[in-house]
Design a protein around this motif. Sequence first.
Motif, PDB file in Angstrom:
ATOM      1  N   SER A 103      14.571 -24.178   8.260  1.00  0.00           N
ATOM      2  CA  SER A 103      15.892 -23.765   7.790  1.00  0.00           C
ATOM      3  C   SER A 103      16.966 -24.792   8.148  1.00  0.00           C
ATOM      4  O   SER A 103      17.838 -25.090   7.339  1.00  0.00           O
ATOM      5  CB  SER A 103      16.263 -22.409   8.377  1.00  0.00           C
ATOM      6  N   TYR A 154      19.247 -31.207   4.364  1.00  0.00           N
ATOM      7  CA  TYR A 154      18.854 -31.672   3.028  1.00  0.00           C
ATOM      8  C   TYR A 154      19.904 -31.321   1.971  1.00  0.00           C
ATOM      9  O   TYR A 154      20.168 -32.104   1.066  1.00  0.00           O
ATOM     10  CB  TYR A 154      17.504 -31.054   2.665  1.00  0.00           C
ATOM     11  N   SER A 155      20.496 -30.132   2.120  1.00  0.00           N
ATOM     12  CA  SER A 155      21.447 -29.698   1.086  1.00  0.00           C
ATOM     13  C   SER A 155      22.886 -30.093   1.410  1.00  0.00           C
ATOM     14  O   SER A 155      23.796 -29.762   0.660  1.00  0.00           O
ATOM     15  CB  SER A 155      21.340 -28.183   0.890  1.00  0.00           C
ATOM     16  N   ARG A 213      12.476 -19.818   2.617  1.00  0.00           N
ATOM     17  CA  ARG A 213      13.614 -20.709   2.400  1.00  0.00           C
ATOM     18  C   ARG A 213      14.880 -19.891   2.525  1.00  0.00           C
ATOM     19  O   ARG A 213      14.933 -18.755   2.066  1.00  0.00           O
ATOM     20  CB  ARG A 213      13.525 -21.336   1.001  1.00  0.00           C
ATOM     21  N   LEU A 222      10.411 -31.730   6.146  1.00  0.00           N
ATOM     22  CA  LEU A 222      10.172 -30.413   5.536  1.00  0.00           C
ATOM     23  C   LEU A 222       8.708 -30.249   5.146  1.00  0.00           C
ATOM     24  O   LEU A 222       8.091 -29.212   5.407  1.00  0.00           O
ATOM     25  CB  LEU A 222      11.033 -30.259   4.271  1.00  0.00           C
ATOM     26  N   GLU A 235      16.598 -27.684   5.913  1.00  0.00           N
ATOM     27  CA  GLU A 235      17.135 -27.357   4.586  1.00  0.00           C
ATOM     28  C   GLU A 235      18.648 -27.548   4.557  1.00  0.00           C
ATOM     29  O   GLU A 235      19.208 -28.004   3.571  1.00  0.00           O
ATOM     30  CB  GLU A 235      16.789 -25.912   4.209  1.00  0.00           C
TER      31      GLU A 235
END
Lengths: 122, 242
Positions: free
Chosen positions: B33, B39-40, A106, B56, B36
């Motif tokens: 990535s 998503y964020s 991550r 994801l 992510e």
Amino acid sequence: MTSVLIVDDELFIVELYRDILQLRGYKVVGTAFDGEEALKKYGGSQEKPDVIIMDHRMPIMNGVEATKEIMRMNPRQKVIFVSADVLVEKEARDAGAVEFLPKPFRMDDLIEKMEKIAVLRR
Amino acid sequence: MPRRKGGGEGQQFAFYMDLLGHDVINSNQAVLSYLELIYSNPAADKKIKAFAEKALTHVRTSTLLVENVKRLIATRTLDLQSMKPVDIVRTVERAHLEVSRFYPGKRIRIKFDSKPSQALAVGDSYAADLVLSVLLTAVRLDPGDEVDLKVDLREGTFGQRQAWVLRLEDRNIALPAFLNGGGVEETYSQDISTAVKTTGMLFAQMAAKNLGGDFEAHALVHGEKRSGAVFTITLVKAGGTQ
């Protein structure tokens, strides 16, 4: 601002790190696509990067060898090793890498390790 | 790391698999990535975030498939003598954390019915991978957002050897019919289309056997209204008598 040198033979991975690190406020000072290119860029730079993100499986010279050479030039250099080969963790740490991240990871985990290094520098 | 033995065609297959796995994992790293990032992103609405979350999970599953096949290759040639013992209690706890990260949209609860303070078994990181793989499979097969797993860990025997028997029970799982008999490996050789859906269990069974133990999957309620599932992992006790 923490400066970073990215070393990975996959262009899309280099772009990925650059996109995300720049977005998070890091300064990407250089990129290299194999260990030898990384050594040339590192050796030739006046100002050394705070952190090197190093892949392992690359043509010409792999990440472990490149890390060893860089640590010979500057034993205080911080190297974060990233690899899909979890079996190289010990070799990478023995070569001088301070952190190891197995792919896929991550991005928050990478940022966390970058921050840890940045705090130690202050 | 444990030593490995073997060679020939198997080694060649492992080499190609290693190349393929390496490149797939690199691609997954990029997809994961960027997802992510989506998503964020505070600007992304709830629906977009829900789609990103599903994507994801699928990328992580794809990585897991590659890793399971790589582990399968590795476990076929393991040398048990060079392995370090692994504590199954800690392994289950770590796997719980890992699986919760894997499925951020699910609330996963684990309740131990019986738990010794420590349960050392033969298996090194392979036994830990095995437990993680079974837990992931269980959560994957449970269609609910709230997953309740009942865990029982107790001493037993396997053949002439002392063993730890780890039993995971989920009342909400609809176990694929072909797995009901517990003959995972045989089914895989007959129908590859169903095989890819539950590589984790194939890995679990082969890994358990290669570690000197066993793995079985059964429906909790048999017959027409089959429901729930029980996964039983048997691992040889570290230092247990032969």
